[in-house]
Design an enzyme around this catalytic site. Structure first.
Site, PDB file in Angstrom:
ATOM      1  N   THR A   3       0.855  -1.210   0.000  1.00 39.64           N
ATOM      2  CA  THR A   3       0.000   0.000   0.000  1.00 39.64           C
ATOM      3  C   THR A   3       0.877   1.242   0.000  1.00 39.64           C
ATOM      4  OG1 THR A   3      -1.666  -1.188   1.272  1.00 39.64           O
ATOM      5  CG2 THR A   3      -1.812   1.207   1.288  1.00 39.64           C
ATOM      6  N   ASP A  54      -8.860  -1.533   3.616  1.00 41.31           N
ATOM      7  CA  ASP A  54      -9.212  -0.182   4.033  1.00 41.31           C
ATOM      8  C   ASP A  54      -8.879   0.883   3.000  1.00 41.31           C
ATOM      9  OD1 ASP A  54      -6.371   1.251   5.387  1.00 41.31           O
ATOM     10  OD2 ASP A  54      -6.407  -0.847   4.774  1.00 41.31           O
TER      11      ASP A  54
END
Lengths: 134, 186
Positions: free
Chosen positions: A1, A32
């Site tokens: 990420t 998320d």
């Protein structure tokens, strides 16, 4: 990420997050990163936040928004709000990872509860600073 | 009030002993270059939205990081990319999830924010929207690297663990069983 947060000369905040997910994840699983409030949040009144780590925990704790809420409703400064989310709330649920954040005054926070986090920051007019380990 | 950019390239089991110095230097150089580019945008009175968009786009283009090129593999051996962006000034936001034909997912998220009344698109709908908006589309193997594929194979060989992006790196370097993702050194 990966992610970025910024404060510009007009006093505006922005946050962005992007990811390939987790190695060997089940197809269709979403973490998320694309969830506003979990992996990404920005509000000129408080803070811009981008998160990275075990996505499920950052989603369940609404981590990015929680930093903003702690600042707005509990009047915590950025450093305390960010530490509380990463080092207490996320960790309490077994989550690993961290976040980057900048508030409306230009204060920054880069807490992480994992072994390391690739990170860097640069104030305009100053040298860029990068880090990997604790 | 001081204009500033902050970036991250992921977190995980990163230790000095597990990282060879040449690779560490490559990571540091990439982070340095991307922070510097973000500073340049802000110094030229660019918006925070532009600065974070470009910083994340550059991170997506760098195969060292788990986004865009260099993204990890799913259990099926495919890629599923997600991205989001938010403007603190207006609370406008854009996000996409589950795509594998959009070269830069963050540009798609930005386009959702700017050119649609919605906040989030997924999968085929997200890719159709991106294509209609003229974003660059690629074949899924554009995102693939051998290193990430090897991480998938090792994860599947070792009790089918699911790994955070940089936990998989150490597993590959050490040639050992996959790390326990709950192992922390904080």
């Amino acid at each position: 990420t990966v992610g970025a947060v910024a404060l510009d000369a007009a006093g505006n905040l922005a946050a962005a997050t992007s990811t390939g997910g987790m190695t060997n994840k089940r197809a269709g699983r979403v973490g998320d990163s694309p969830i506003i409030g979990a992996g990404c949040y920005a509000n000129n009144r408080t803070v811009a936040v981008s998160c990275t780590g075990t996505g499920e925990v950052f989603m369940r704790t609404v981590a990015a928004y929680d930093v903003s809420a702690l600042m707005e409703y509990a009047n915590l400064p950025l450093s305390q709000a960010a530490d509380k989310v990463v080092m207490e709330k996320v960790l309490a649920l077994g989550g690993s990872g961290g976040l980057i954040a900048v508030d409306h005054q230009g204060n920054i926070a880069l807490p992480f509860n994992s072994e390391g986090m690739y990170r860097g920051y640069g104030y305009v007019g100053k040298e860029a600073v990068v880090g990997i380990y604790r | 009030m001081k204009p500033v950019i902050v970036i991250h390239g992921g977190a995980g089991a990163l230790s000095r002993t597990a990282m060879d110095s040449e690779k560490e230097q490559r990571y540091r150089a990439a982070l340095q270059a991307i922070v510097t580019r973000g500073q340049e945008i802000l110094a030229a009175n660019g918006s925070a939205l532009d600065a974070v968009t470009e910083a994340v786009r550059l991170l997506e283009e760098c195969p060292l990081f788990n986004a865009g090129k260099g993204a990890v593999f799913t259990h099926r051996g495919t890629h599923e990319l997600d991205a989001s962006i938010m403007d603190g000034r207006s609370l406008d936001a854009g996000a996409i999830a589950g795509v594998n034909h959009i070269r830069n997912p963050i540009l798609a998220a930005r386009t959702v924010l700017e050119r649609s009344p919605h906040v989030m698109f997924t999968a085929e709908g997200a890719e159709t929207f991106a294509r209609e908006q003229g974003l660059e589309m690629v074949e899924p193997d554009f995102f693939s690297t051998d290193e990430r594929y090897q991480q998938l194979l090792k994860a599947q060989a070792g009790n089918d663990k699911i790994l955070l992006d940089h936990d998989g790196e150490r597993q590959t370097q050490q040639g050992a069983d996959p790390l326990d993702p709950d192992r922390k050194f904080g």
